[in-house]
Design an enzyme around this catalytic site. Structure first.
Site, PDB file in Angstrom:
ATOM      1  N   GLN A 146      67.255 -11.440 -29.304  1.00  0.00           N
ATOM      2  CA  GLN A 146      66.094 -10.706 -28.821  1.00  0.00           C
ATOM      3  C   GLN A 146      66.212  -9.216 -29.142  1.00  0.00           C
ATOM      4  O   GLN A 146      65.289  -8.453 -28.856  1.00  0.00           O
ATOM      5  CB  GLN A 146      65.947 -10.891 -27.300  1.00  0.00           C
ATOM      6  CG  GLN A 146      65.782 -12.357 -26.894  1.00  0.00           C
ATOM      7  CD  GLN A 146      65.820 -12.579 -25.384  1.00  0.00           C
ATOM      8  OE1 GLN A 146      66.502 -13.462 -24.880  1.00  0.00           O
ATOM      9  NE2 GLN A 146      65.064 -11.791 -24.638  1.00  0.00           N
ATOM     10  N   ARG A 177      64.708 -14.344 -17.258  1.00  0.00           N
ATOM     11  CA  ARG A 177      63.381 -13.778 -16.979  1.00  0.00           C
ATOM     12  C   ARG A 177      63.355 -12.985 -15.662  1.00  0.00           C
ATOM     13  O   ARG A 177      62.431 -13.122 -14.863  1.00  0.00           O
ATOM     14  CB  ARG A 177      62.385 -14.940 -16.905  1.00  0.00           C
ATOM     15  CG  ARG A 177      60.977 -14.561 -17.303  1.00  0.00           C
ATOM     16  CD  ARG A 177      60.123 -15.778 -17.588  1.00  0.00           C
ATOM     17  NE  ARG A 177      58.791 -15.359 -18.002  1.00  0.00           N
ATOM     18  CZ  ARG A 177      57.883 -16.167 -18.507  1.00  0.00           C
ATOM     19  NH1 ARG A 177      58.150 -17.442 -18.691  1.00  0.00           N
ATOM     20  NH2 ARG A 177      56.693 -15.711 -18.851  1.00  0.00           N
ATOM     21  N   CYS A 178      64.386 -12.136 -15.454  1.00  0.00           N
ATOM     22  CA  CYS A 178      64.550 -11.542 -14.131  1.00  0.00           C
ATOM     23  C   CYS A 178      64.237 -10.065 -14.082  1.00  0.00           C
ATOM     24  O   CYS A 178      64.325  -9.473 -13.014  1.00  0.00           O
ATOM     25  CB  CYS A 178      65.976 -11.750 -13.642  1.00  0.00           C
ATOM     26  SG  CYS A 178      67.159 -10.787 -14.580  1.00  0.00           S
ATOM     27  N   GLU A 228      57.522 -11.005 -16.883  1.00  0.00           N
ATOM     28  CA  GLU A 228      58.415 -11.566 -15.855  1.00  0.00           C
ATOM     29  C   GLU A 228      57.843 -11.501 -14.447  1.00  0.00           C
ATOM     30  O   GLU A 228      58.472 -11.977 -13.504  1.00  0.00           O
ATOM     31  CB  GLU A 228      59.760 -10.827 -15.894  1.00  0.00           C
ATOM     32  CG  GLU A 228      60.540 -11.176 -17.142  1.00  0.00           C
ATOM     33  CD  GLU A 228      61.587 -10.140 -17.462  1.00  0.00           C
ATOM     34  OE1 GLU A 228      62.733 -10.523 -17.717  1.00  0.00           O
ATOM     35  OE2 GLU A 228      61.255  -8.942 -17.451  1.00  0.00           O
TER      36      GLU A 228
END
Lengths: 784, 175, 165
Positions: free
Chosen positions: A220, A367-368, A737
């Site tokens: 990413q 995804r935090c 998110e």
């Protein structure tokens, strides 16, 4: 009739995705689709033990298998100084162990073979002898003086990694001392694993003639990886090319540098052949970066009338065997200090202690938003705990304590400046839409009949867009982001950005930004990213940062082009540049709208008819240093029914009202919310990674670790409010998110709400049927 | 570790593919590596995720849990075979129109399952669709738009059934 | 996963005979679940290979077993480690014999089994039940063999594998 704006497909339009044509036809180019001439395969031997000395590695049987080219061990890497590598948190991590393993499934040796199946056969033939050591899996025990030591390589012989604080302890203590009501809870947010449907992998290809390493990698953040690679290997950065192909889901799990990437690179450098490494799902779950694993004690102080005063949070963070969480460097606990949430608290004090255990490393790979999931879960649960204690409606308690719209920009007790927000409007909209009052009436009726129905609210503030250079860096690299736009003579354009999509639709949304800013149709704008040879330097996509950073860079770069365009327009229209204005997607002479030229005209002129002394061409680059983060927010309401015979929690309705400022593509935003809600429900009801006393992970495959299917997932209802960011060039905020952050406490609050009448004040997630059933039994509510 | 190879012929999207393979070669690897059709993906190692779903003699099968030798002589349909004569299959069209995909990794398996399902159930409820795709995991979309995509496709396929004279080169609906 | 089992067998055989049986690796091997082959390195050191399955996971373990703390006629202990690809088993077992009469002996046994790796991760929920069953089968097999009349021993059939194991 379509308006010019609709034709262009700019901001606010639900343009169909430009990346879909290849995905729909099975022509995506994911890492395992990449085949290079002469390519060989790598597989990894992994440790069954969580903690052990390696006494012997015998690779002779493996090497004797036809097709096996090499077996690489820690000793081999050590000779090249590569047995250890830096982590993104300035810790170090083993690539391959020289003599000790520190988590189960740790990489122990790698086999290189001509074929995938031969490599898989060969790893079974590598004989490794271990001397098991007692592992430490309980983070509290890890801090005891008699605990096994996870990291013998560190100077301080302790499992304690760091202590971090935010807020004002003295002010907080004073507020607690004078408060009329204090509520306290212990919350455990378990370790989970993101399990994107595509696992991690790479194809490393070293060209001996050019001396250049090209590595296709599920990453990413390709540029940051390239820089780290250069620093670790000594290969100059212009001789390293990192390429992110199409990525099948990232969610943070594809940010870390996994040992497999490094070993494959070494193997390629040694053999001069492309080396492919694709991990199995069980390797992915058992060894790759996890998320959460926060043991939290939270206290909320208030007055009897419900005015919240102060928050105190103490957390033990279980980091596994290395500190490899991909946080900005000054934030070992991520952005956890946003835990004061949407409420106007006078004071807060947050402490986090990181600890090593014999488990895989990580911390933020699900995804935090850099630990905002943990923060929001804490505050939203505590608000409900307080509401229950005061016997007031949780919606009323929230409305009473919200930061009011006129207070923005708002400085929180832990030092964050929230850019904009309107929390009451979002909650009111949600309550009206779901019929909150009717639901409460229904609940009362059902409760009288012994039926368990619960309503849970979550009003969260997110914090995304890392980040301003004065505060945010990763390994020292500032967290700006970038965009380069080049407009071609015939009016189409190519846009290159420093972020990296893994399904968020950047090829569409970034084209839409340029379409809006330059008045060129979105289908004539190509967006490229992921190739470090061509894309401008960026810090990648995670923590919902792309729109806040690279999106801003794109707008600013486009405006630089417009500025030059204005001067070309002046030339074409024979007017003074000061008399040219950009309006209705055209350059017009002020006061004479009939005299206008489009960007298409400008583009052509930039190559064929530009004023003397002006540089030809039409392009711009911007490296955007955001002045602040952005603060999306939302109001979620969840309705659950609990089956008294099984403890199963059914989400009857879930309404998510989100505010991410100005929206680029409503269809894509809605898709992000649906997906995020599902990844919020999963930890709330289904997912947890646990370890037994020997450090064995008890959910090693998708048979034990249960992802939601279409059957468990409810029909998500979504809506929005729009409160633009005052500092972002497009007024936009991030959103990827938000739903994963906001959903779990809404669901947890609903389940507790269903049982509040028998005195239940808190349940840790995941709220599996067994856990809930035991609670029902305890309180005499279980049906046999 | 087998050196006994076997010759098999699989017809994939109407094209015969013949090769000498190890009996233990998984069908998904035959499709991806021998037939070079990489649209079918591998997402797990326990038959749990469905990313590898293809149609074997018309029936959805998880190709990671079959050996290629078991498919000797069979007709295989993969995602690459959905588009006909330059026209997208209604399922592909549905996923495009209704934003039924994000990262795209689960999509081929999801669509193949949907194709087989709709051929048998032309007028499904949302609940029936959810049950039909319960063997296909998606991490990105939360399934809401996937159900809409499949309903879109169902509608389109019913239309095409009702007016076969108007059908274009896409003959899927007339099966 | 750390598992502890213990049990008692009443064996209708004299203590001496039981003792001889227990010390004979070939006899003991006949009772070991999934036994495939064995290397005997010394009187007290053996390497049996066992195929063990739990649920969907089957693995062939090569064990390294060492007898220790041998007190003739009454007590023996064993320590062993088994490795298969991705999995490991560490076990300790001990056995005490006490005469009940001239023709009957009590065998008290304990076993501590530590399982690591794939078999523990993937088979976790099934592990305890399967391990308990296999351990009990092992010791029960001793009793059966010791109590069988001499002549019938030759035609004895191994306990078949239960379907689904």
């Amino acid at each position: 009739m379509t308006t010019p704006a609709q034709t262009l497909g700019g901001m606010g339009h639900s343009v169909k995705r430009k990346e879909d044509p290849r995905f729909l036809r099975g022509k995506g180019r994911y890492i395992d689709d990449i085949k290079l001439p002469g390519m060989i395969y790598m597989d990894i031997v992994r440790s069954p033990y969580a903690h052990a000395m390696i006494t012997k590695i015998d690779a002779s049987k493996a090497l004797a298998l036809p097709g096996v080219l090499a077996v690489i061990t820690g000793k081999d890497l050590d000779a090249a100084g590569l047995a250890w590598m830096p982590t993104l948190m300035s810790d170090k991590q083993m690539v391959l162990p020289v003599d000790r393993v520190v988590y189960q499934a740790q990489e122990v040796a790698a086999v290189i073979a001509t074929e995938r199946y031969i490599a898989a056969d060969a790893i079974q033939l590598v004989e490794v002898e271990y001397d098991p050591l007692p592992p430490v899996v309980d983070p509290f025990k890890a801090l005891q003086p008699d605990s096994p030591l996870v990291r013998t390589d560190r100077e301080q012989k302790t499992n304690h990694i760091w202590h971090w604080e935010a807020g004002d302890a003295a002010q907080t203590d004073a507020a607690f001392a004078s408060a009329e009501v204090v509520v306290k809870e212990d919350l455990y947010i378990p370790r989970i694993h993101v399990c994107s449907i595509e696992t991690c992998g790479c194809v490393a290809s070293f060209d001996k003639v050019e001396g250049k390493l090209t590595i296709y990698m599920t990453t990413q953040a390709p540029h940051a990886i390239r820089t780290v690679y250069s620093l670790v290997t000594g290969i100059p950065e212009n001789k390293i090319r990192v390429v992110s192909p199409d990525i099948g889901g990232g969610f943070g799990g594809k940010v870390p540098v996994y040992p497999g990437y490094v070993i494959a690179s070494v193997a390629s450098i040694q053999t001069g052949l492309p080396v492919k490494w694709i991990e199995d799902r069980s390797e992915n779950i058992q060894a790759d970066s996890f998320a959460r694993d926060y043991h939290i004690t939270a206290e909320l102080a208030a007055d009897k009338d419900g005015t919240m005063k102060a928050l105190r949070v103490k957390t033990l963070a279980d980091h596994g065997a290395f500190d490899a969480a991909a946080n900005p460097s000054k934030f070992p606990a991520g952005l956890f200090s946003v835990v004061t949430g949407s409420y106007n608290l006078q004071a807060a004090h947050v402490e986090v202690d990181g600890v090593y255990t014999n488990k895989p490393s990580g911390g933020v790979a699900y995804r935090c938003s850099f630990r905002v999931t943990e923060a929001v879960h804490t505050i939203e649960r505590m608000v409900d705990v307080l509401a229950q204690k005061l016997q007031v409606d949780p919606a009323d308690l929230r409305m009473k304590n919200f930061i009011q719209p006129e207070s923005f920009p708002y400085k929180s007790p832990t030092g964050w400046e929230y850019d904009s927000g309107n929390y009451p409007a979002a909650l009111q909209k949600a309550m009206a839409k779901i019929g909150y009052a009717d639901l409460r009436r229904e609940q009362a009726e059902k409760r009288a009949r012994g039926e368990l129905m619960g309503i849970g609210i979550s009003t969260f503030t997110e914090i995304v867009g890392a980040g301003p250079s004065h505060t945010f860096d990763i390994l020292g690299i500032k967290m700006f982001d970038s965009c380069e736009i080049r407009v071609h003579p015939t009016g189409s354009a190519i846009v290159r950005i420093g972020v990296q999509t893994q399904g968020q639709g950047h090829e569409t949304t970034f084209a839409q930004i340029v379409a809006e800013e330059l008045g060129l149709p979105v289908e004539n704008i190509t967006v490229e990213h992921g190739d470090t040879d061509t894309a401008p330097y960026g810090l990648g996509t995670y923590a919902s940062r792309s729109t806040p950073t690279a999106g801003a860079a794109t707008a600013v770069a486009a405006r630089k082009i417009r500025e030059k365009g204005k001067n070309i327009a002046a030339h074409l229209l024979e007017a003074n540049p000061d008399d040219i204005e950009w309006s209705d997607y055209k350059f017009q002479v002020k006061g004479a709208p009939g005299r206008s030229v489009t960007m298409k005209d400008i583009a052509f002129a930039a190559y064929t008819n530009f004023p003397q002394g002006m540089e030809g061409g039409l392009e711009a680059v911007d490296y955007y240093d955001p002045p602040n983060l952005t603060f999306p927010f939302g109001a979620y309401i969840c309705v659950v029914d609990i089956d008294r015979g099984t403890g199963a929690v059914k989400i009857r309705r879930f309404l998510a009202v989100d505010d991410c400022g100005n929206i680029i593509n409503p269809m894509i935003v809605e898709g992000q919310i649906h997906g995020g809600l599902t990844m919020g429900m999963a930890p709330a009801l289904l997912e947890a990674i646990t370890y037994d006393e020997n450090g064995n992970m008890q959910q090693g495959t998708m048979m034990e670790y249960l992802l939601p299917t279409a059957m468990e997932t409810p029909v998500w209802e979504t809506d929005k409010t729009v409160t633009p960011s005052p500092h972002h060039p497009l007024g936009a905020k991030g959103v990827g998110e938000s739903a994963t952050v906001g959903a779990p406490p809404a669901i947890a609050n609903a389940v507790v709400d269903a049982l509040a009448h028998v005195g239940v004040t808190h349940i840790d997630i995941p709220m599996t049927p067994w856990k809930v059933y035991q609670l029902l039994e305890e309180h005499g509510l279980a049906e046999v | 570790m087998s050196d006994v190879k076997q010759q098999v012929t699989l017809t994939i999207n109407g094209q015969p593919v013949t090769a000498e393979i190890e009996p233990r070669l998984l069908l998904v690897h035959f499709i991806r590596e021998v037939a070079n059709l990489t649209g079918t993906h591998i997402g797990c190692d326990t038959t749990s995720c469905g990313a590898c779903a293809v149609l074997v003699n018309g029936v959805p099968a998880k190709s990671c849990t079959m050996f290629a030798v078991q498919a000797d002589g069979a007709e295989i349909r993969t995602v690459e075979g959905l588009e006909q004569g330059g026209v997208l299959h209604p399922v592909q069209e549905g996923f495009f129109q209704e934003h039924g995909l994000q990262c795209g990794f689960c999509t081929p398996g999801m669509m193949m399952t949907a194709v087989a399902f709709l051929e048998q159930h032309p007028n499904p409820t949302d609940g029936e669709i959810r049950q039909a795709i319960s063997g296909n995991l998606c991490r990105c979309t939360g399934y809401v738009n996937i159900v809409k995509s499949i309903q879109y496709a169902a509608g389109k396929m019913r239309e095409q059934q009702a007016a076969p004279a108007m059908a274009t080169a896409s003959t899927e609906a007339t099966r | 996963m750390a598992l502890h089992f213990e049990g008692t067998q009443q064996i209708k055989a004299p203590q001496e005979k039981v003792w001889q049986f227990v010390l004979d690796p070939n006899k003991v091997a006949e009772c070991a679940p999934g036994f495939k082959s064995m290397e005997i390195l010394a009187d007290d050191h053996f390497k049996p290979t066992l195929a063990v399955g739990i649920g969907a996971v089957k693995a062939t373990f090569t064990f390294d077993v060492q007898l220790e703390d041998v007190q003739p006629q009454t007590h023996a202990a064993m320590r062993g480690r088994g490795n298969a690809a991705g999995s490991a088993v560490d076990l300790k077992a001990a056995m005490d014999l006490k005469p009940v009469s001239e023709s009957e002996t009590t065998m008290d046994w304990t076993a501590d089994v530590n399982v690591s790796g794939t078999i523990a991760s993937v088979g976790a929920r099934l592990l305890e039940g399967t391990a308990r069953k296999l351990t009990a089968q092992f010791f029960d097999c001793f009793r059966q063999k010791l109590e069988a009349p001499e002549e019938a021993r030759i035609s004895e059939v191994q306990t078949p594998e239960t379907p689904g194991t």
